[in-house]
Structures are given as structure tokens and as C-alpha cells.
Scaffold this motif. Structure first.
Motif, PDB file in Angstrom:
ATOM      1  N   VAL A 178       2.747 -12.757  17.829  1.00  0.00           N
ATOM      2  CA  VAL A 178       2.860 -11.308  17.596  1.00  0.00           C
ATOM      3  C   VAL A 178       3.426 -11.003  16.206  1.00  0.00           C
ATOM      4  CG1 VAL A 178       3.078 -10.705  20.036  1.00  0.00           C
ATOM      5  CG2 VAL A 178       5.148 -11.113  18.680  1.00  0.00           C
ATOM      6  N   THR A 179       3.949 -12.019  15.508  1.00  0.00           N
ATOM      7  CA  THR A 179       4.540 -11.795  14.176  1.00  0.00           C
ATOM      8  C   THR A 179       3.502 -11.977  13.068  1.00  0.00           C
ATOM      9  OG1 THR A 179       6.711 -12.507  14.949  1.00  0.00           O
ATOM     10  CG2 THR A 179       6.348 -12.542  12.577  1.00  0.00           C
ATOM     11  N   TYR A 180       2.653 -12.985  13.230  1.00  0.00           N
ATOM     12  CA  TYR A 180       1.685 -13.283  12.165  1.00  0.00           C
ATOM     13  C   TYR A 180       0.642 -12.181  11.951  1.00  0.00           C
ATOM     14  CZ  TYR A 180      -1.748 -15.749   9.342  1.00  0.00           C
ATOM     15  OH  TYR A 180      -2.614 -16.084   8.349  1.00  0.00           O
ATOM     16  N   PRO A 239       0.473  -8.780  12.156  1.00  0.00           N
ATOM     17  CA  PRO A 239       0.781  -7.649  11.255  1.00  0.00           C
ATOM     18  C   PRO A 239       0.906  -8.086   9.794  1.00  0.00           C
ATOM     19  CG  PRO A 239       2.216  -7.602  13.184  1.00  0.00           C
ATOM     20  CD  PRO A 239       1.485  -8.922  13.221  1.00  0.00           C
ATOM     21  N   ARG A 240       1.467  -9.275   9.558  1.00  0.00           N
ATOM     22  CA  ARG A 240       1.604  -9.796   8.191  1.00  0.00           C
ATOM     23  C   ARG A 240       0.216  -9.966   7.554  1.00  0.00           C
ATOM     24  NH1 ARG A 240       6.262 -14.358   9.485  1.00  0.00           N
ATOM     25  NH2 ARG A 240       7.975 -13.261   8.515  1.00  0.00           N
ATOM     26  N   TRP A 241      -0.707 -10.487   8.348  1.00  0.00           N
ATOM     27  CA  TRP A 241      -2.048 -10.789   7.835  1.00  0.00           C
ATOM     28  C   TRP A 241      -2.878  -9.506   7.686  1.00  0.00           C
ATOM     29  CZ3 TRP A 241      -6.854 -10.308  10.315  1.00  0.00           C
ATOM     30  CH2 TRP A 241      -7.926 -10.932   9.649  1.00  0.00           C
ATOM     31  N   GLY A 301      -2.059  -6.349   7.141  1.00  0.00           N
ATOM     32  CA  GLY A 301      -1.730  -5.510   5.994  1.00  0.00           C
ATOM     33  C   GLY A 301      -2.337  -6.055   4.708  1.00  0.00           C
ATOM     34  N   LEU A 302      -2.265  -7.386   4.522  1.00  0.00           N
ATOM     35  CA  LEU A 302      -2.797  -8.010   3.311  1.00  0.00           C
ATOM     36  C   LEU A 302      -4.309  -7.838   3.196  1.00  0.00           C
ATOM     37  CD1 LEU A 302      -0.818 -11.387   3.111  1.00  0.00           C
ATOM     38  CD2 LEU A 302      -0.707  -9.496   1.498  1.00  0.00           C
ATOM     39  N   ASN A 303      -4.974  -7.598   4.333  1.00  0.00           N
ATOM     40  CA  ASN A 303      -6.436  -7.496   4.337  1.00  0.00           C
ATOM     41  C   ASN A 303      -6.959  -6.086   4.071  1.00  0.00           C
ATOM     42  OD1 ASN A 303      -8.066 -10.031   5.130  1.00  0.00           O
ATOM     43  ND2 ASN A 303      -6.119 -10.167   6.196  1.00  0.00           N
ATOM     44  N   LEU A 304      -6.033  -5.135   3.932  1.00  0.00           N
ATOM     45  CA  LEU A 304      -6.479  -3.750   3.777  1.00  0.00           C
ATOM     46  C   LEU A 304      -6.482  -3.316   2.317  1.00  0.00           C
ATOM     47  CD1 LEU A 304      -4.631  -2.266   6.882  1.00  0.00           C
ATOM     48  CD2 LEU A 304      -7.044  -2.835   6.674  1.00  0.00           C
ATOM     49  N   GLY A 305      -6.419  -4.307   1.397  1.00  0.00           N
ATOM     50  CA  GLY A 305      -6.324  -3.989  -0.022  1.00  0.00           C
ATOM     51  C   GLY A 305      -7.536  -3.272  -0.594  1.00  0.00           C
ATOM     52  N   ARG A 306      -8.726  -3.548  -0.030  1.00  0.00           N
ATOM     53  CA  ARG A 306      -9.933  -2.976  -0.634  1.00  0.00           C
ATOM     54  C   ARG A 306     -10.369  -1.685   0.028  1.00  0.00           C
ATOM     55  NH1 ARG A 306     -13.072  -8.608  -1.212  1.00  0.00           N
ATOM     56  NH2 ARG A 306     -11.398  -9.626  -2.359  1.00  0.00           N
ATOM     57  N   VAL A 307      -9.602  -1.255   1.033  1.00  0.00           N
ATOM     58  CA  VAL A 307      -9.954  -0.008   1.709  1.00  0.00           C
ATOM     59  C   VAL A 307      -9.744   1.156   0.739  1.00  0.00           C
ATOM     60  CG1 VAL A 307      -9.384   1.509   3.649  1.00  0.00           C
ATOM     61  CG2 VAL A 307      -9.309  -0.968   3.936  1.00  0.00           C
ATOM     62  N   LEU A 367       1.419   4.985  -0.443  1.00  0.00           N
ATOM     63  CA  LEU A 367       1.647   3.562  -0.724  1.00  0.00           C
ATOM     64  C   LEU A 367       2.528   3.356  -1.949  1.00  0.00           C
ATOM     65  CD1 LEU A 367      -1.748   1.863   0.130  1.00  0.00           C
ATOM     66  CD2 LEU A 367       0.418   1.720   1.358  1.00  0.00           C
ATOM     67  N   VAL A 400       6.053   3.491  -0.749  1.00  0.00           N
ATOM     68  CA  VAL A 400       6.501   2.525   0.260  1.00  0.00           C
ATOM     69  C   VAL A 400       7.633   1.625  -0.247  1.00  0.00           C
ATOM     70  CG1 VAL A 400       5.804   0.445   1.538  1.00  0.00           C
ATOM     71  CG2 VAL A 400       4.491   2.544   1.773  1.00  0.00           C
TER      72      VAL A 400
END
Lengths: 266, 98
Positions: free
Chosen positions: B13-15, B17-19, B21-27, B37, B40
Motif C-alpha cells: 500500500v506504500t509503493y 502512491p509513490r509510483w 504520482g511520478l507517472n503523472l508528469g506528462r498529464v 503544483l 505544493v
């Protein structure tokens, strides 16, 4: 780089570009990695006693040395590890914490990392495998440091810089966990050393240079005070998420209003 | 459930959310959310600091240390110096019994 054996007129840089097209990015990884690694060193002083304290708490709650270490290697999130170490004390007993309770608490405390990843992804371009790796080691400290100090990197923070900063804490946190798990009972507590103040001092050092402009100062004040209020009734990680989102919303709303006023006046 | 299994679930359950967020850079985001942002870091960092200072049982010492550390960083721009100076101020007050 002087090479006297080269024939006159030899253009070293074009030779290098043609012969080793991948050498630029590949050779740039390690210097950036070590810069990221070193930028975290001031925080070690505060990390070591807390990792030791976590390990001592976990061992006192009945976790084996391996289980104590495994949590630092996998979960790697200080506040939630402390919470879980405490909850495991009553694990499996009547009235004690359930597996679901411990996992749900962990999730609530660590959901804030979504925000860090989201913010970091705007500053650093990472490939898919790089994202898979960087995600595992993301922490409050690495996020704060990369966001504030990463701007000094040529071309902005790179994957090497991010990973260096992240692993700097990972190595120290895990080595200190082992130290605490094996012999922590004889080591002084964080309270005795007074190192609890290092964490806020480090973040204050990151915050101060950011405080430019009225809206930014207002956001910091609102978020900080909201977090203080919320921390009396809610667990820490959730407080950061709520106050962090609330403060950033306030900032965006104030910026939008300012822009609207400027446009109306123009 | 074994303790090791609970720890694996904690990781599970920890990994994500970490992953995620990093994947939403190109949105692509509208201006409001880009401004969001931008705020933040300052918002999160302030939220990390204040409860650790004012919410602590030893808050007067920590507040004093923060003022000293903050001033040092403000004047010198040196983070490590600010941490060490603030820590020294904390211990000066604590040693004097304050």
C-alpha cells in the motif's frame, strides 16, 4: 584534457562524439548521483537516532531482527514504520491491532507520497524503469531537497541526482535500523540526544529561501498552522496530505484571483 | 497472518502512491492545477515543520532553535550551517535548563 600524443589538428571533441555517442549521459550519472548523495548528509545526524529508535521499538514489540530490517528495506517510510512498530506490540492478542488496522494506518500515513511524485514529475523527466526505481526510495526529505536544491543542477535535477539523494537516506536508514535491532537497547534515545529538532530545522532551511512574495508566505503560514491544528486530532501523514493540498489550493486560488484582477485592470 | 506478511502488505500500500504520482508528469493540466503544483512544495514543507515545532512537548526550545536556524539560513543561504546553528541553539537552551 590534454593529450600530447594526438596528431596536430586532431579534433578530440568530434572524435569523442562520433566514437562514444552514449558517453555523455552515462558518464554524467555518477557525478550527479554523488552530488545528490552528498546534499542529504546534513540530515543523517537526525536520521540515525530515529532509525535506531524505530528498531528498538519494533524489537520490543516482538519483531525479529529480520522483520525489523525487512520493514526498513521495503516500506522505508519513517513515520509509518514507527506507527506500525507500536501497533505490532498488541498484534494477535485480544484487543490488539489487527493486520487490517496496521495496513490501513500505513496507507493513510503514506498516501502523501502521491503528492511528492506528482510535484517531482514536473521537475525531472524520468523513463518508465527510472520511475519504477525512484518510486521505491521516495521520502519527505529527498523530495524537499531535490525540489529546493535540485535547481542548482545543470539543466535541473536528473535521475542520477534524485536517486543519489534517495539512496543517501536509504543506506543510512537501513544501516541504522540494523544497528538498533542488534544493539539498540544500549544506545541513547533520540530524546536524550535532542535530535528531534533536526527534522524541522532541515525543512525550515529548505523553506526559508522559498519564501518570496506575499502569496507564498501566506500559503506557508496557512498550511503550517492548519497542520498544527489538525495534528491534534489526526495522524501525522494524513495531516501533511490534507494541509499540503489545502495550502496549495489556497495558493492556486489566490494566484488565479490576482491574474483575474490584473487582466481586469489591463 | 504472519508479521512478515503484514509487512509485505504495508509495502503493497506504500509503493503505489509513490509510483503513481511520478507517472503523472506528462498529464496536461489547466492553469489552476499548474499553480496548485507550484505551491505544493512550500505548502507541504510548512506542514512538515510547524507541528514538529509547536506541537512538541519541548516546543519553546524548538521554537528558539527554529528562529536561530531560520535566521542563519536567511543570512548565509547555507542549509548545513542553519541546521548546526539551530541545533547548537537548542542545546544551549537545554543545557541552561530552559
Amino acid at each position: 584534457m590534454r593529450t600530447p600524443l594526438l596528431p596536430p589538428g586532431f579534433n578530440f571533441s568530434s572524435y569523442k562524439l562520433a566514437a562514444m555517442p552514449a558517453s555523455g549521459p552515462a558518464s554524467a550519472f555518477w557525478p550527479a548521483f554523488w552530488r545528490g548523495f552528498r546534499v542529504m548528509i546534513p540530515l543523517w545526524l537526525g536520521m540515525v537516532p530515529f532509525a535506531v529508535a524505530y528498531a528498538v521499538t519494533a524489537r520490543a514489540s516482538g519483531l525479529s531482527v529480520w522483520e525489523t530490517q525487512m520493514m526498513s528495506l521495503t516500506v522505508f517510510a519513517g513515520a509509518s514504520q514507527f506507527a506500525a512498530a507500536g501497533l505490532f506490540a498488541g498484534y494477535g492478542m485480544a484487543g490488539g491491532a489487527s493486520a487490517l488496522g496496521i495496513v490501513a494506518t500505513t496507507f493513510l500515513l503514506n498516501a502523501r507520497h502521491l503528492l511528492y511524485g506528482l510535484s517531482l514529475s514536473r521537475q525531472v523527466t524520468l523513463t518508465r524503469p527510472q520511475r519504477l526505481i525512484a518510486a521505491q526510495f521516495l521520502t519527505d526529505e529527498a523530495y524537499g531537497m531535490v525540489t529546493v536544491k535540485g535547481g542548482q543542477e545543470p539543466g535541473g535535477p536528473s535521475f542520477g541526482y534524485v536517486l543519489g539523494a534517495e539512496l543517501s537516506l536509504y543506506v543510512v536508514w537501513n544501516a541504522s535500523t540494523l544497528l538498533g535491532a542488534l544493539g539498540g537497547a544500549v544506545l541513547p534515545s533520540p530524546e536524550a540526544l535532542g535530535v528531534g529538532v533536526i527534522f524541522p530545522l532541515a525543512f525550515l532551511g529548505l523553506l526559508v529561501p522559498m519564501l518570496r512574495g506575499r502569496v507564498t508566505v501566506l500559503v506557508a503560514l496557512a498550511s503550517g498552522l492548519a497542520a498544527w491544528g489538525l495534528s491534534r486530532v489526526l495522524p501525522g501523514g494524513l495531516v501533511i496530505l490534507l494541509a499540503g493540498v489545502g495550502g496549495a489550493l489556497l495558493g492556486a486560488w489566490l494566484t488565479g484571483r490576482k491574474t483575474a484582477v490584473q487582466e481586469a485592470g489591463a | 497472518m504472519s508479521i512478515a506478511a503484514v509487512i509485505v502488505l504495508m509495502w503493497a500500500v506504500t509503493y503505489p502512491p509513490r509510483w503513481l504520482g511520478l507517472n503523472l508528469g506528462r498529464v496536461k493540466l489547466p492553469p489552476f492545477w499548474l499553480a496548485f503544483l507550484n505551491f505544493v512544495p512550500v505548502s507541504v514543507i510548512a506542514a512538515l515543520i510547524v507541528p514538529e515545532v509547536l506541537g512538541s512537548p519541548e516546543w519553546p526550545r524548538r521554537l528558539f532553535a527554529s528562529v536561530v536556524g531560520g535566521l542563519i539560513v536567511w543570512r548565509s543561504g547555507n542549509l548545513a550551517l542553519g541546521i548546526l546553528g539551530g541545533f547548537a541553539a537548542y542545546w544551549a537552551v537545554r543545557a541552561l535548563g530552559g
